[in-house]
Design an enzyme around this catalytic site. Structure first.
Site, PDB file in Angstrom:
ATOM      1  N   TYR A   1       0.653  -1.237  -0.051  1.00  0.00           N
ATOM      2  CA  TYR A   1       0.112  -0.157  -0.158  1.00  0.00           C
ATOM      3  C   TYR A   1       0.783   1.264  -0.021  1.00  0.00           C
ATOM      4  O   TYR A   1       0.175   2.191   0.350  1.00  0.00           O
ATOM      5  CB  TYR A   1      -1.062  -0.030   1.327  1.00  0.00           C
ATOM      6  CG  TYR A   1      -2.103  -0.762   0.987  1.00  0.00           C
ATOM      7  CD1 TYR A   1      -2.484  -1.594  -0.005  1.00  0.00           C
ATOM      8  CD2 TYR A   1      -2.800  -0.978   2.348  1.00  0.00           C
ATOM      9  CE1 TYR A   1      -3.403  -2.699  -0.061  1.00  0.00           C
ATOM     10  CE2 TYR A   1      -3.881  -2.017   2.262  1.00  0.00           C
ATOM     11  CZ  TYR A   1      -4.343  -2.601   1.031  1.00  0.00           C
ATOM     12  OH  TYR A   1      -5.444  -3.528   0.876  1.00  0.00           O
TER      13      TYR A   1
ATOM     14  N   ASP B   1      -5.507  -5.779   6.316  1.00  0.00           N
ATOM     15  CA  ASP B   1      -6.462  -5.211   5.835  1.00  0.00           C
ATOM     16  C   ASP B   1      -7.504  -6.637   5.386  1.00  0.00           C
ATOM     17  O   ASP B   1      -8.881  -6.644   5.814  1.00  0.00           O
ATOM     18  CB  ASP B   1      -6.054  -4.572   4.619  1.00  0.00           C
ATOM     19  CG  ASP B   1      -7.488  -3.824   3.969  1.00  0.00           C
ATOM     20  OD1 ASP B   1      -8.491  -3.683   4.507  1.00  0.00           O
ATOM     21  OD2 ASP B   1      -6.998  -3.353   2.899  1.00  0.00           O
TER      22      ASP B   1
ATOM     23  N   ASP C   1      -2.494 -17.689   5.224  1.00  0.00           N
ATOM     24  CA  ASP C   1      -3.698 -18.641   4.511  1.00  0.00           C
ATOM     25  C   ASP C   1      -4.134 -19.601   5.557  1.00  0.00           C
ATOM     26  O   ASP C   1      -5.295 -19.818   5.581  1.00  0.00           O
ATOM     27  CB  ASP C   1      -2.875 -19.238   3.058  1.00  0.00           C
ATOM     28  CG  ASP C   1      -1.699 -19.909   3.278  1.00  0.00           C
ATOM     29  OD1 ASP C   1      -0.950 -19.594   4.414  1.00  0.00           O
ATOM     30  OD2 ASP C   1      -1.428 -20.590   2.434  1.00  0.00           O
TER      31      ASP C   1
ATOM     32  N   LYS D   1       3.410 -14.401   5.469  1.00  0.00           N
ATOM     33  CA  LYS D   1       3.681 -15.344   4.235  1.00  0.00           C
ATOM     34  C   LYS D   1       5.029 -15.652   3.988  1.00  0.00           C
ATOM     35  O   LYS D   1       5.519 -15.457   2.721  1.00  0.00           O
ATOM     36  CB  LYS D   1       2.728 -15.150   3.135  1.00  0.00           C
ATOM     37  CG  LYS D   1       2.764 -15.923   2.196  1.00  0.00           C
ATOM     38  CD  LYS D   1       1.784 -17.203   2.506  1.00  0.00           C
ATOM     39  CE  LYS D   1       1.737 -18.147   1.191  1.00  0.00           C
ATOM     40  NZ  LYS D   1       1.161 -19.586   1.630  1.00  0.00           N
TER      41      LYS D   1
ATOM     42  N   ASP E   1     -11.191  -8.096   7.452  1.00  0.00           N
ATOM     43  CA  ASP E   1     -12.398  -7.858   7.010  1.00  0.00           C
ATOM     44  C   ASP E   1     -13.032  -9.308   7.036  1.00  0.00           C
ATOM     45  O   ASP E   1     -14.102  -9.506   6.965  1.00  0.00           O
ATOM     46  CB  ASP E   1     -12.102  -7.513   5.378  1.00  0.00           C
ATOM     47  CG  ASP E   1     -12.170  -6.177   5.321  1.00  0.00           C
ATOM     48  OD1 ASP E   1     -12.263  -5.288   6.196  1.00  0.00           O
ATOM     49  OD2 ASP E   1     -12.367  -5.461   4.251  1.00  0.00           O
TER      50      ASP E   1
END
Length: 326
Positions: A120, A223, A199, A167, A227
């Site tokens: 980002y 993020d 994951d 990750k 969510d």
């Protein structure tokens, strides 16, 4: 002396739920002064800029900012506002409340998301008509700063430690740097820190969210995973958040502008009011913050409720019920 709070309602239901949060704050015995400022789609349409310089400067100089929502101009507003307050961590609780239909009623999580870099950071480039690139930047400095905050957060909140979501089996250099930096700070503070691949976390949190408490994440992962957790507790409409910097902070509900119901007076103000409770806590009005949370939770359980929660109450009626309980 009163502490200055900049109020930026924005667009859509932001213009309904943000005044509701201010009404709740005004009902308390706290020394706050409110300064309203504008930003968003409507402002861009009338002035040519989504975030006026005056609004940016007010947010940068105030004690805190309460933000609503923006639509198409979201990236042009919220990212600079986070920069204005120097935000380096995004705090996003995801909690299931009594009386609210939730897929996983035992969910009680807090995501601490790095808020300055990663994918980002805006390092995107179109090289040719066929090739675009995105450069991901991860620094030890930003990772350690987040980890220092996380160690303080779990100590203050009475948590046993935190989980690092990453990750680094694929992004070995960037997520590897992030994980090692956070683990190093945790070790220095004698804070227990386990880790999980993002994951695997996505599956495990859906099956049993009680496995986790505080989750420390890089920017994009925080993020997405927060969510995902919102889906376990009843949706984004109930979730507050805070963007915290060294000397300033911005507070906002996680939901968007909800154009389908904007202007109808039926938006659920709970997330905005819970964001105001986080603002109170940030300003060290801890007792007032707890009172607001209790009033919101009681109203969610006992009513009245807005249509998204199966009721037929208006935004004003829910807000008044919370004020009455205070």
């Amino acid at each position: 002396m009163n502490q200055e709070i900049v109020v930026v309602p924005g667009d859509g239901i932001g213009r309904e739920v943000t005044p509701a949060a201010v009404e709740v704050l005004r009902s308390l015995d706290v020394e706050l002064e409110f300064l309203e400022a504008e930003a968003g789609d409507a402002v861009k349409e009338s002035t040519g800029t989504a975030l006026p310089e005056e609004t940016y400067d007010l947010a940068a100089s105030a004690d805190a900012t309460l933000f609503g929502a923006t639509g198409e101009t979201a990236a042009d507003v919220i990212l600079p506002l986070r920069e204005a307050v120097g935000s380096f961590v995004n705090i996003r609780p995801a909690k299931a409340y009594p009386g609210v239909d939730a897929l996983q009623p035992e969910t009680d999580l807090v995501f601490l998301r790095e808020n300055t870099e990663g994918v980002y950071g805006g390092n995107e480039h179109r090289l040719t008509e066929d090739v675009s690139t995105l450069t991901r930047v991860v620094t030890g400095t930003a990772s350690r700063r987040l980890a220092e905050f996380a160690c303080e957060y779990v100590a203050d909140g009475g948590y046993d430690g935190f989980t690092i979501a990453h990750k680094d089996n694929v992004m070995r250099e960037t997520d590897g740097r992030f994980r090692k930096a956070v683990e190093g700070v945790a070790a220095d503070h004698a804070v227990e820190a386990d880790d999980v691949l993002i994951d695997a976390f996505a599956t495990r949190v859906c099956l049993d969210p009680t496995q986790f408490g505080v989750v420390v994440c890089p920017n994009l992962a925080g993020d997405v995973l927060s969510d995902l957790a919102a889906g376990l507790v009843g949706g984004l409409g109930l979730l507050p958040s805070a963007n915290v910097g060294p000397n300033n902070a911005l507070f906002e509900p996680v939901h968007g502008t909800a154009p389908d119901i904007a202007g109808e007076g039926v938006a659920n103000p709970s997330a905005a009011i819970l964001s105001a409770a986080m603002l109170l806590e940030y300003l060290e009005y801890d007792v007032a913050a707890d009172r607001v949370r209790t009033a919101v939770e009681t109203t969610l359980e006992e009513g009245p409720r807005t249509a998204d929660l199966g009721g037929n109450a208006s935004t004003d009626e829910v807000t008044q019920a919370i004020v009455d309980r205070l």
